[in-house]
Write a protein that holds these residues in place. Structure first.
Motif, short mmCIF file in Angstrom:
data_model
loop_
_atom_site.label_atom_id
_atom_site.label_comp_id
_atom_site.label_asym_id
_atom_site.label_seq_id
_atom_site.Cartn_x
_atom_site.Cartn_y
_atom_site.Cartn_z
N ALA A 272 4.14 -31.37 -4.61
CA ALA A 272 3.37 -30.25 -4.07
C ALA A 272 2.34 -30.75 -3.07
O ALA A 272 1.59 -31.70 -3.36
CB ALA A 272 2.70 -29.49 -5.21
N GLY A 273 2.31 -30.13 -1.91
CA GLY A 273 1.33 -30.47 -0.89
C GLY A 273 1.71 -31.58 0.05
O GLY A 273 1.00 -31.83 1.03
N MET A 274 2.83 -32.25 -0.19
CA MET A 274 3.23 -33.35 0.68
C MET A 274 3.81 -32.79 1.99
O MET A 274 4.60 -31.85 1.97
CB MET A 274 4.26 -34.23 0.00
CG MET A 274 3.71 -35.01 -1.18
SD MET A 274 2.46 -36.22 -0.67
CE MET A 274 3.48 -37.38 0.23
N PRO A 275 3.45 -33.36 3.13
CA PRO A 275 3.91 -32.83 4.43
C PRO A 275 5.27 -33.38 4.83
O PRO A 275 5.43 -33.99 5.89
CB PRO A 275 2.80 -33.30 5.39
CG PRO A 275 2.35 -34.60 4.80
CD PRO A 275 2.45 -34.44 3.30
N ILE A 276 6.27 -33.16 3.98
CA ILE A 276 7.62 -33.63 4.27
C ILE A 276 8.49 -32.44 4.62
O ILE A 276 8.54 -31.46 3.87
CB ILE A 276 8.23 -34.37 3.05
CG1 ILE A 276 7.36 -35.59 2.66
CG2 ILE A 276 9.65 -34.81 3.34
CD1 ILE A 276 7.84 -36.29 1.40
N LEU B 156 10.14 -37.68 -9.24
CA LEU B 156 9.44 -37.12 -8.09
C LEU B 156 8.01 -36.75 -8.46
O LEU B 156 7.07 -37.11 -7.74
CB LEU B 156 10.19 -35.87 -7.60
CG LEU B 156 9.54 -35.08 -6.47
CD1 LEU B 156 9.44 -35.93 -5.20
CD2 LEU B 156 10.31 -33.80 -6.20
N ALA B 157 7.84 -36.05 -9.57
CA ALA B 157 6.50 -35.64 -9.99
C ALA B 157 5.61 -36.84 -10.26
O ALA B 157 4.39 -36.79 -10.04
CB ALA B 157 6.59 -34.76 -11.24
N ARG C 236 6.42 -28.07 -13.29
CA ARG C 236 6.78 -26.97 -12.40
C ARG C 236 5.79 -26.81 -11.25
O ARG C 236 6.19 -26.51 -10.12
CB ARG C 236 6.87 -25.67 -13.21
CG ARG C 236 7.35 -24.47 -12.40
CD ARG C 236 7.66 -23.31 -13.31
NE ARG C 236 6.52 -22.96 -14.15
CZ ARG C 236 6.59 -22.12 -15.20
NH1 ARG C 236 7.74 -21.56 -15.51
NH2 ARG C 236 5.51 -21.85 -15.90
N ASN C 237 4.52 -27.02 -11.50
CA ASN C 237 3.51 -26.85 -10.46
C ASN C 237 3.25 -28.12 -9.67
O ASN C 237 2.44 -28.12 -8.74
CB ASN C 237 2.21 -26.35 -11.08
CG ASN C 237 2.35 -24.98 -11.70
OD1 ASN C 237 3.09 -24.14 -11.19
ND2 ASN C 237 1.66 -24.74 -12.81
N SER C 238 3.97 -29.19 -10.02
CA SER C 238 3.77 -30.48 -9.34
C SER C 238 4.76 -30.71 -8.22
O SER C 238 4.59 -31.64 -7.43
CB SER C 238 3.88 -31.62 -10.36
OG SER C 238 2.94 -31.47 -11.40
#
Length: 248
Positions: free
Chosen positions: A112-116, A162-163, A189-191
């Motif tokens: 979450a939040g990664m600019p990929i 991944l998380a 789930r939120n990660s």
């Protein structure tokens, strides 16, 4: 008697008369959330397909067997309808495809939040990607040896890696991933989140055996029933009953 019944049904179709309802044997393999005997109403695909066919006046039963047996059984007349099938020219020899009733989207997931973002295979070069060993995602992606692919046993393992930051990406069918994130992967789930652009999209169809005397009528009834379900909102309600959201 079977030949006589088939002839009478074809005459009724030709004359535009009412055709008697059929009891149809649906088949699929275990592929949650689409087909799985352990899920409500046999899974999302079974629920959608049986509902659409009921609107055409037909009754159904669902049988779950390994995929090779699903295909063989349709060709031998053991089953009338494969619930969830991708189009292939070879399968048209013995089956008639419906219009696609949902889309399988293979999508990447990132933390979450990664600019990929995914803008082609070259955009993946900087990243390590968890992939399920032996799984086919997309022909070009599968053949891309320049990518850093990390084999895992199942999607859940790749998602947890991944998380935890051990890989930068993983990928899976969008609805399969939603299913796992809503169940056995709730703690992460939120990660993680989906990357916007899918790797590939593939329509999912029913496949009706051509040896059935009403195969064209059954496909017509299914297509018409599915269109009505989309229009009256029952299509979306069935998705949500399975904890999923319909795509575009």
């Amino acid at each position: 008697m079977g030949a006589l019944r088939g002839a009478l049904l074809l005459i009724a179709l030709f004359l535009g008369g009412a055709v008697m309802a059929e009891h149809l044997r649906l088949a699929g393999d275990s592929w949650p959330p689409f087909t799985d005997e352990r899920l409500a109403n046999g899974g999302l695909a079974v629920d959608l397909v049986s509902t659409a066919l009921r609107r055409g006046g037909h009754t159904t039963e669902y049988v779950e067997v390994p995929w090779a047996r699903v295909l063989r059984g349709l060709q031998q007349g053991d089953y009338d309808v494969i619930v969830a099938a991708w189009y292939s020219a070879e399968r048209t020899r013995y089956g008639l495809f419906s219009e696609p009733y949902l889309v399988n989207r293979i999508r990447f997931l990132r933390r979450a939040g990664m600019p990929i973002e995914f803008t082609g295979l070259d955009s993946l070069l900087p990243y390590s990607i968890a992939v399920v060993r032996g799984y086919s995602y997309d022909a070009a992606f599968d053949a891309a040896q320049q990518l850093s692919k990390v084999p895992v046993l199942e999607f859940a393992m790749g998602a947890r890696m991944l998380a935890a930051g051990r890989v930068q990406l993983t990928l899976e069918d969008e609805l399969v991933a939603q299913h796992h994130l809503n169940r056995d992967l709730q703690e992460i789930r939120n990660s993680v989140e989906f990357v916007a652009t899918p790797l590939s999209e593939n329509g999912l169809h029913i496949l009706v055996r051509r040896s059935h005397p009403l195969h064209q009528q059954l496909v017509h009834d299914f297509n018409r029933g599915m269109a009505a379900m989309r229009a009256d909102g029952s299509y979306a309600r069935i998705y949500r009953r399975h904890g999923l959201e319909p795509g575009d």
